[in-house]
Design a protein around this motif. Structure first.
Motif, mmCIF file in Angstrom:
data_model
loop_
_atom_site.group_PDB
_atom_site.id
_atom_site.type_symbol
_atom_site.label_atom_id
_atom_site.label_comp_id
_atom_site.label_asym_id
_atom_site.label_seq_id
_atom_site.Cartn_x
_atom_site.Cartn_y
_atom_site.Cartn_z
ATOM 1 N N SER A 214 0.841 -1.198 0.000
ATOM 2 C CA SER A 214 0.000 0.000 0.000
ATOM 3 C C SER A 214 0.877 1.248 0.000
ATOM 4 O O SER A 214 2.004 1.238 0.505
ATOM 5 C CB SER A 214 -0.917 0.012 1.228
ATOM 6 O OG SER A 214 -0.176 0.292 2.401
ATOM 7 N N LEU B 111 -6.314 -2.951 4.420
ATOM 8 C CA LEU B 111 -6.566 -2.320 3.124
ATOM 9 C C LEU B 111 -8.049 -1.999 2.981
ATOM 10 O O LEU B 111 -8.896 -2.741 3.473
ATOM 11 C CB LEU B 111 -6.117 -3.241 1.999
ATOM 12 C CG LEU B 111 -4.630 -3.590 1.968
ATOM 13 C CD1 LEU B 111 -4.345 -4.644 0.897
ATOM 14 C CD2 LEU B 111 -3.790 -2.343 1.715
ATOM 15 N N VAL C 105 -2.653 0.629 -4.672
ATOM 16 C CA VAL C 105 -1.535 -0.172 -4.173
ATOM 17 C C VAL C 105 -0.529 -0.407 -5.302
ATOM 18 O O VAL C 105 -0.824 -0.190 -6.473
ATOM 19 C CB VAL C 105 -2.017 -1.537 -3.624
ATOM 20 C CG1 VAL C 105 -2.879 -1.349 -2.388
ATOM 21 C CG2 VAL C 105 -2.763 -2.329 -4.696
#
Length: 352
Positions: free
Chosen positions: A219, A257, A263
């Motif tokens: 991420s 997430l 990402v």
């Protein structure tokens, strides 16, 4: 005459000393000009080519929840971000009349069952046929009462909104007292542990991609954390930009997430039996890629072709051979045939 010979002898001795001093100075200067470099012996190895792409996270389990009837909200039992279990009651509409209809239908069914018992008294219960029993149920009103109860219960259940699966509540904007219709979204429920990442690769990278292949996900919010995924879908069409769309399931749990989060995706593909050099070994000369080797104390540049790269290494297709000793530091300003003072080091590249 003797005086002249003596002076000549002194001159020759002085010249020899100057020559010796000049040779010594040149040797010292030569040592100073030798550039210190670090080298190691390359060999064939397994190289993991890395393809990097940008992706977007989405939830595999993500449902918008609607009521099946229209009325006023009398209770809202959850809030955004709250974890809920499957079949947990989330909210309810005004339903006093419908609940009364259920109770009334239960009473009517009980009356019908009592009447059925009375009608059975005239028969030997052990020999009542299915056809006769169904006829008695119709005459006593049992079947009709059961149907009315089922209908009342369905109508009542439509005023109750329950979680279809365990997850987390999101996008809840309604509050108690709001009027809601069957077209209004009450909230969204998501499963944060069922994630999917969508990304694209270039057409010329297609040969390195396959279903079931593992990927790494990072991420932008936390670059120190990486999660695992598995490719589940490859779209068999190249779009107008020369890209192929890929989908992968995130197999790591408790990632943190979020749906819609951007990402980075890393796809590693092993290349077997290739020459691997650290990135520090490759420099540009005349806009071409060069790796320096060392031969008899001299730096030799070699034009190379790169087969792939990852975070810290290159796989070399052409230009080097196994057992070459390559220069890995001090090579930025080197020239061909430059004298070097080499120190051997251990190759500590991860090749991943």
């Amino acid at each position: 005459m003797r005086k002249i010979l003596f002076i000549s002898l002194l001159f020759c001795i002085s010249c020899e000393r100057k020559v010796d001093r000049a040779i010594k100075d040149n040797d010292e200067l030569s040592k100073v000009k030798q550039k210190k470099v670090e080298v190691f012996l390359i060999k064939r190895n397994i190289f993991y080519k890395t393809i990097i792409s940008n992706g977007k996270i989405s939830f595999l389990k993500k449902n918008q929840l609607y009521f099946k009837s229209t009325d006023k909200l009398t209770s809202v039992n959850v809030k955004n971000g709250q974890k809920v279990n499957k079949n947990q009651l989330l909210a309810s509409l005004e339903n006093n009349l419908l609940k009364n209809n259920v109770d009334k239908a239960k009473i009517e069914l009980q009356k019908a069952n009592n009447e059925l018992k009375e009608k059975k008294i005239n028969y030997n219960q052990e020999i009542i046929s299915p056809t006769t029993l169904k006829s008695l149920q119709i005459k006593s009103g049992v079947l009709e009462a059961k149907n009315n109860l089922e209908r009342a219960q369905i109508e009542y259940e439509q005023t109750l909104l329950k979680a279809p699966f365990s997850g987390v509540i999101a996008n809840l904007e309604k509050k108690q007292g709001d009027f809601i219709t069957t077209s209004d979204v009450f909230c969204t429920i998501i499963n944060p542990n069922a994630l999917e990442v969508s990304f694209s690769v270039l057409e010329n990278e297609f040969g390195f991609i396959s279903k079931g292949q593992e990927i790494e996900i990072q991420s932008f919010a936390n670059k120190d954390q990486q999660f695992k995924g598995v490719i589940t879908e490859i779209n068999p069409i190249v779009d107008k930009n020369g890209l192929i769309k890929i989908k992968a399931k995130v197999i790591s749990k408790n990632t943190g997430l979020l749906d819609g989060m951007n990402v980075k995706v890393f796809i590693n593909k092993p290349l077997k039996d290739v020459l691997v050099v650290p990135k520090e070994a490759l420099v540009l000369r005349s806009n071409r890629e060069v790796v320096f080797t060392i031969e008899n104390g001299l730096a030799k540049w070699n034009y190379v072709e790169v087969a792939g790269e990852n975070n810290d290494s290159y796989a070399i297709k052409k230009g080097l051979k196994a057992t070459d000793t390559i220069i890995v530091s001090g090579n930025l300003n080197l020239s061909h045939d430059a004298k070097v003072n080499a120190t051997f080091v251990t190759d500590n590249s991860t090749q991943k």
